[in-house]
Design an enzyme around this catalytic site. Sequence first.
Site, short mmCIF file in Angstrom:
data_model
loop_
_atom_site.label_atom_id
_atom_site.label_comp_id
_atom_site.label_asym_id
_atom_site.label_seq_id
_atom_site.Cartn_x
_atom_site.Cartn_y
_atom_site.Cartn_z
N PHE A 150 -0.26 1.74 17.70
CA PHE A 150 0.27 1.66 19.06
C PHE A 150 -0.87 1.49 20.05
O PHE A 150 -0.82 0.62 20.91
CB PHE A 150 1.09 2.91 19.39
CG PHE A 150 1.94 2.76 20.62
CD1 PHE A 150 3.27 2.38 20.50
CD2 PHE A 150 1.42 2.98 21.88
CE1 PHE A 150 4.06 2.22 21.63
CE2 PHE A 150 2.19 2.82 23.02
CZ PHE A 150 3.53 2.43 22.89
N THR A 201 -5.88 0.45 14.33
CA THR A 201 -7.05 0.35 13.48
C THR A 201 -8.16 -0.41 14.21
O THR A 201 -7.92 -1.48 14.77
CB THR A 201 -6.70 -0.36 12.16
OG1 THR A 201 -5.75 0.41 11.45
CG2 THR A 201 -7.91 -0.59 11.32
N THR A 249 3.07 7.04 4.49
CA THR A 249 2.46 5.79 4.02
C THR A 249 2.35 4.81 5.17
O THR A 249 2.89 5.03 6.26
CB THR A 249 3.34 5.12 2.93
OG1 THR A 249 4.60 4.76 3.52
CG2 THR A 249 3.57 6.03 1.74
N ASN A 250 1.71 3.68 4.85
CA ASN A 250 1.66 2.53 5.75
C ASN A 250 2.96 1.75 5.66
O ASN A 250 3.93 2.20 5.07
CB ASN A 250 0.45 1.66 5.39
CG ASN A 250 -0.15 0.94 6.58
OD1 ASN A 250 0.57 0.46 7.45
ND2 ASN A 250 -1.46 0.86 6.64
N LYS A 284 -5.40 6.25 4.08
CA LYS A 284 -4.00 5.87 4.29
C LYS A 284 -3.59 4.87 3.23
O LYS A 284 -4.26 3.85 3.04
CB LYS A 284 -3.81 5.27 5.68
CG LYS A 284 -2.35 5.00 6.05
CD LYS A 284 -2.22 4.63 7.52
CE LYS A 284 -0.77 4.51 7.94
NZ LYS A 284 -0.64 4.23 9.39
N SER A 298 -3.08 -1.83 4.97
CA SER A 298 -2.38 -2.82 5.77
C SER A 298 -2.17 -4.08 4.95
O SER A 298 -3.08 -4.54 4.26
CB SER A 298 -3.19 -3.16 7.02
OG SER A 298 -2.64 -4.29 7.68
N ASN A 338 5.40 -6.43 11.52
CA ASN A 338 4.20 -6.85 12.24
C ASN A 338 3.19 -7.45 11.27
O ASN A 338 3.09 -7.05 10.12
CB ASN A 338 3.59 -5.67 13.01
CG ASN A 338 2.52 -4.94 12.22
OD1 ASN A 338 1.36 -5.38 12.17
ND2 ASN A 338 2.90 -3.85 11.56
N GLY A 377 -2.87 -7.96 12.21
CA GLY A 377 -4.16 -8.35 11.66
C GLY A 377 -5.36 -7.63 12.26
O GLY A 377 -6.43 -8.24 12.40
N PHE A 378 -5.18 -6.36 12.60
CA PHE A 378 -6.30 -5.56 13.13
C PHE A 378 -6.93 -6.20 14.36
O PHE A 378 -8.16 -6.33 14.48
CB PHE A 378 -7.38 -5.34 12.06
CG PHE A 378 -7.01 -4.46 10.92
CD1 PHE A 378 -5.86 -3.69 10.93
CD2 PHE A 378 -7.81 -4.41 9.78
CE1 PHE A 378 -5.53 -2.87 9.85
CE2 PHE A 378 -7.50 -3.59 8.70
CZ PHE A 378 -6.34 -2.83 8.73
N ASN A 406 -1.84 -7.00 6.22
CA ASN A 406 -2.10 -8.14 7.09
C ASN A 406 -3.55 -8.61 7.12
O ASN A 406 -3.90 -9.49 7.89
CB ASN A 406 -1.65 -7.79 8.52
CG ASN A 406 -0.18 -7.45 8.56
OD1 ASN A 406 0.63 -8.12 7.93
ND2 ASN A 406 0.17 -6.39 9.28
N THR A 407 -4.41 -8.01 6.29
CA THR A 407 -5.77 -8.50 6.10
C THR A 407 -5.89 -8.90 4.64
O THR A 407 -5.72 -8.06 3.76
CB THR A 407 -6.81 -7.42 6.43
OG1 THR A 407 -6.72 -7.10 7.83
CG2 THR A 407 -8.23 -7.91 6.13
#
Length: 362
Positions: free
Chosen positions: A69, A91, A259-260, A231, A191, A116, A119-120, A193-194
């Site tokens: 967030f 992150t 969890t994530n 995480k 994540s 989402n 991508g950090f 997304n990476t």
Amino acid sequence: MYRLLYQVVLRRVPAEAAHLAAFGLIRGVARVPGAAWLLRRWLGPRDPVLRVRALGLSFPGPLGLAAGFDKDARGTRGLAALGFGFLEVGTVTARAQPGNPKPRMFRLAADRALVNRMGFNNAGAAAAAARLARSRRRSRRCSRLGPGGPVVGVNIGKTRAVPDADAAADYAASARAVAAVADYVVVNVSSPNTPGLRDLQAADRLKPVLAAVRAALDAAVPERRVPLLVKIAPDLADADVDAVADLALEFGLDGIIATNTTTSRAGLASPAAEVAAAGAGGLSGPPLRARSLEVLRRLHARAGDRLVLIAAGGIETPDDAWERLQAGATLIQAYTGFVYGGPLWPRRMHAGLAQRMRAGPS
């Protein structure tokens, strides 16, 4: 009021734009002299039954805001004023990076879920650390009005441009940058997304990352042991969940966040076309509830009370939160529940939890 605002306005605005607008409003209110203090007095958890002692820290309530967030630690005072017991920013990565192309956040309203693939996106660990340092200084100046600043953890990830072979050094660089201002640090290897990030959850690849981060934290702040957590994803096989728990115990980690988000799209109520339009990315919200709870229970069965377990994923009601505490969690986190529940949601959650705690185990 918030539900009406959501139905009439927010759901018609792209998800990321709505997030930025709401976050801007939260930050703006906190800038009004005395407003953050008054809101914390009104909305913050004050019932003694809610207090938690964990990670060597005191939490006024067990419900915190999950990472994602406030990626850059821009609004900790405003968010704390809404009644969260703690905040996790990030992150963040060692180098600033823009994240993935937009659009990269989507609502699945029928499931009260989000997808989402951010991508950090962040301005870098050093920038976040500087903001946290300024916020702490303001909190100390205002401490005569009441409690000091909130408990703030920092979630760190791998810079996308860094080769996997250099992941440990990259995580360590972020850890050094935030060590002095983080109440605890979380290594995010979960994540979706990476590219390649989740591969670091394998025990043999996670070991050097955790060792490097622990060494960096100890060297940067020798006078204080910064709690370190990891995480993990809900999509890990049970055997891999066990392996992470064993590794956490071996390394003397302080805890695990379970969890994530998930890459699964099973069992969704949203129309298939809407799900397909959202595309790839991590799914959060109620569809994640069952698996996140399974992972939490498995971790607790494996590690008992030797690790602090922070539950996240699909927590939307006080009953959800109470179930996680009963399953072995010490603290709980949410993001999507807050997005759909609105600014008074943390207060309602803590009030409902206090009632259940006073009633005792069911």
